[in-house]
Design an enzyme around this catalytic site. Sequence first.
Site, PDB file in Angstrom:
ATOM      1  CD  GLU A  89       1.456   0.655  12.273  1.00 47.37           C
ATOM      2  OE1 GLU A  89       1.519   1.809  12.903  1.00 47.37           O
ATOM      3  OE2 GLU A  89       0.588  -0.182  12.113  1.00 47.37           O
ATOM      4  CE  LYS A 151      -1.268   3.785  11.963  1.00 45.99           C
ATOM      5  NZ  LYS A 151      -0.961   2.948  12.999  1.00 45.99           N
TER       6      LYS A 151
END
Length: 242
Positions: A89, A151
């Site tokens: 991420e 995200k």
Amino acid sequence: MDISAYIDYSLLKATSSERDVINLCHEAKLNNFYAVCINTAYVALAKQLLENTPVKIASVVGFPLGATSTPAKVYDANKAVEDGADEIEMVMNLGFLKSKNFVSVLKDIIDVKMAINNTPLKVIIEISELNKNEIIKACNICLDAHVDIIKTSTGFSKNGATLTATKIIKKTVKDQAKIMVSGGIEDFDTAVKYLEAGADRIGTSTNIKSPNAPLQVRNAKIYKKYLENNQKETVEIKQTIY
């Protein structure tokens, strides 16, 4: 509805200890969560703890601001994968985005994606810092970079996910990338609302359980007792025979 398979169980506080990570991994295994999300320093530990389980390991780079240099993000991403991370991420460089330096935003993402090869890449766009047009632009850049998952939030900014932003992202990306929501999602009903709005994954530091979880745990205990008794009876029978 069982939401376990949608959850990334997160522990990203600066004060997180090794014991905290051990507890996180234990709970993730116990609840069959999709993944744990941790800082890079603990990836190797989590890899040992989750060996031979289906629980994946996600790790963050450029976290939580996204303002670190691209080479720094690339190094951290490579090291995390080397230590056992299944997903990376990275936080988008919002300063570049606000400056309309879209080429640099794109290059930042592509360099990390190329460095980790086939390892899935999530990009955190931090929706609380963006207006609607900026959210759409951030999503389009992610699509151009062939990001796997977009995200909404780090959980370290003013606010976390919103249903409105989730729907904007879904309308923009359609089925070209998955959507992960995080920040402020702490109960089953809220998680379901986000899944219904188009989210594919839920990031949370709260151990969210389905309403029937207590029954499932009780049934599991009963079944375990049954197996133990059955095994005991089998041993007694064998001893009688021989």
